[in-house]
Design a protein around this motif. Sequence first.
Motif, PDB file in Angstrom:
ATOM      1  N   SER A 140      14.480 -48.168  22.584  1.00  0.00           N
ATOM      2  CA  SER A 140      14.910 -48.519  21.175  1.00  0.00           C
ATOM      3  C   SER A 140      14.895 -49.965  20.963  1.00  0.00           C
ATOM      4  CB  SER A 140      16.422 -47.942  21.265  1.00  0.00           C
ATOM      5  OG  SER A 140      16.308 -46.440  21.350  1.00  0.00           O
TER       6      SER A 140
ATOM      7  N   HIS B 296      17.149 -52.409  17.984  1.00  0.00           N
ATOM      8  CA  HIS B 296      18.148 -52.272  17.076  1.00  0.00           C
ATOM      9  C   HIS B 296      17.734 -53.704  16.224  1.00  0.00           C
ATOM     10  CE1 HIS B 296      22.270 -54.203  15.686  1.00  0.00           C
ATOM     11  NE2 HIS B 296      22.461 -52.973  15.667  1.00  0.00           N
TER      12      HIS B 296
ATOM     13  N   ARG C 194      11.962 -46.341  19.414  1.00  0.00           N
ATOM     14  CA  ARG C 194      13.000 -45.755  18.520  1.00  0.00           C
ATOM     15  C   ARG C 194      13.599 -46.927  17.629  1.00  0.00           C
ATOM     16  NH1 ARG C 194      18.778 -44.734  19.385  1.00  0.00           N
ATOM     17  NH2 ARG C 194      19.601 -43.303  17.628  1.00  0.00           N
TER      18      ARG C 194
ATOM     19  N   VAL D 136      16.578 -48.485  15.333  1.00  0.00           N
ATOM     20  CA  VAL D 136      17.834 -48.472  14.777  1.00  0.00           C
ATOM     21  C   VAL D 136      17.908 -49.807  13.755  1.00  0.00           C
ATOM     22  CG1 VAL D 136      20.351 -48.514  15.271  1.00  0.00           C
ATOM     23  CG2 VAL D 136      18.764 -47.422  16.800  1.00  0.00           C
TER      24      VAL D 136
ATOM     25  N   THR E 150      17.561 -43.757  12.254  1.00  0.00           N
ATOM     26  CA  THR E 150      18.724 -44.023  12.443  1.00  0.00           C
ATOM     27  C   THR E 150      19.423 -45.534  11.742  1.00  0.00           C
ATOM     28  OG1 THR E 150      18.869 -43.146  14.680  1.00  0.00           O
ATOM     29  CG2 THR E 150      20.925 -44.385  14.312  1.00  0.00           C
TER      30      THR E 150
ATOM     31  N   ILE F 223      23.067 -47.860  11.275  1.00  0.00           N
ATOM     32  CA  ILE F 223      24.174 -48.170  11.431  1.00  0.00           C
ATOM     33  C   ILE F 223      24.887 -49.006  10.179  1.00  0.00           C
ATOM     34  CG2 ILE F 223      25.883 -49.258  13.014  1.00  0.00           C
ATOM     35  CD1 ILE F 223      23.552 -48.828  15.154  1.00  0.00           C
TER      36      ILE F 223
ATOM     37  N   ALA G  51      25.411 -44.355  17.586  1.00  0.00           N
ATOM     38  CA  ALA G  51      23.999 -44.207  17.406  1.00  0.00           C
ATOM     39  C   ALA G  51      23.133 -44.682  18.370  1.00  0.00           C
ATOM     40  CB  ALA G  51      23.932 -45.201  16.116  1.00  0.00           C
ATOM     41  N   LEU G  52      23.762 -45.448  19.242  1.00  0.00           N
ATOM     42  CA  LEU G  52      23.002 -46.129  20.505  1.00  0.00           C
ATOM     43  C   LEU G  52      23.114 -45.271  21.601  1.00  0.00           C
ATOM     44  CD1 LEU G  52      24.210 -49.831  20.051  1.00  0.00           C
ATOM     45  CD2 LEU G  52      22.169 -48.897  19.473  1.00  0.00           C
TER      46      LEU G  52
END
Length: 274
Positions: A151, A153, A190, A192, A231, A233, A272-273
């Motif tokens: 992922s 972020h 992924r 975020v 996703t 946040i 979310a993580l």
Amino acid sequence: MIPAATLALLLAAGPGAHADPPAIGAAGDSCTTVPAMPAIIRDYHLQTLAARTANRPYPRAPAEAAKAYSAWQRSLRDTDFAGQCRYREANRLLGERPEVVFFGDSITEAWPDVSPGFFPARWINRGIAGQTTAQMIGRFRADVIDLHPASVHILAGINDIAGATGPATLDQIAGNIASMAELARLHGIRVVLGTLLPAGAWQGDDHADRAAAVAALNDWLRRYAAAQGITLIDYHPALVAAGDGMAADLSADGIHPNARGYTVMERTARAALP
């Protein structure tokens, strides 16, 4: 933007379908010309980190520090605009595949220093203070794609709004963020996305224009994430106070979270993580 049908086929193929480009080789090492952080900036930076960790106000900055910082940033842009040299050695020495790469600017960069307990071993930080999304795209392959994380972020855009590397429209900022998200997904990573933190005040001065820009970009992030199944946040509502600034007990300067501010972010992010 990549057509949805094409994106779906590439995602279905998985990260193995996207081979790394062949190496070209170079006549020299451009990273040898990148200037180190001047001592006066390094010392003040360490003082501010200590203040943020202890939830104290910032110490007064030496008068010459601001001038030195501006000169250093100009030199960095001239020698390594995207910041690809910053984490080159750390990337080379990285052992196992990261679970999450935190990619962003100063808010991301300082996070593990101010709140180290939030980061397990396979969550790695690739933030660089002062960077805009235009710079971040230039190092996205080296600091994200080539590390093959599960992922990424992404928290970015406030320095664009502040004009750190020149004027940028909200459409340009959004386009840069979308491009990073698309590149990550094409490589099976992924995504975020984080909303921008409140920025309606800076060291006690109101910046209503920046607050409005932050609100507009955050609205776009929410709509983009929903449309793309990404996703999101939503940090902003958890940190904002009256007047669109960050709550005073969560930041020493109205922009950068202190330890309490990061704790709020972590509560917001944890679900979310992975």
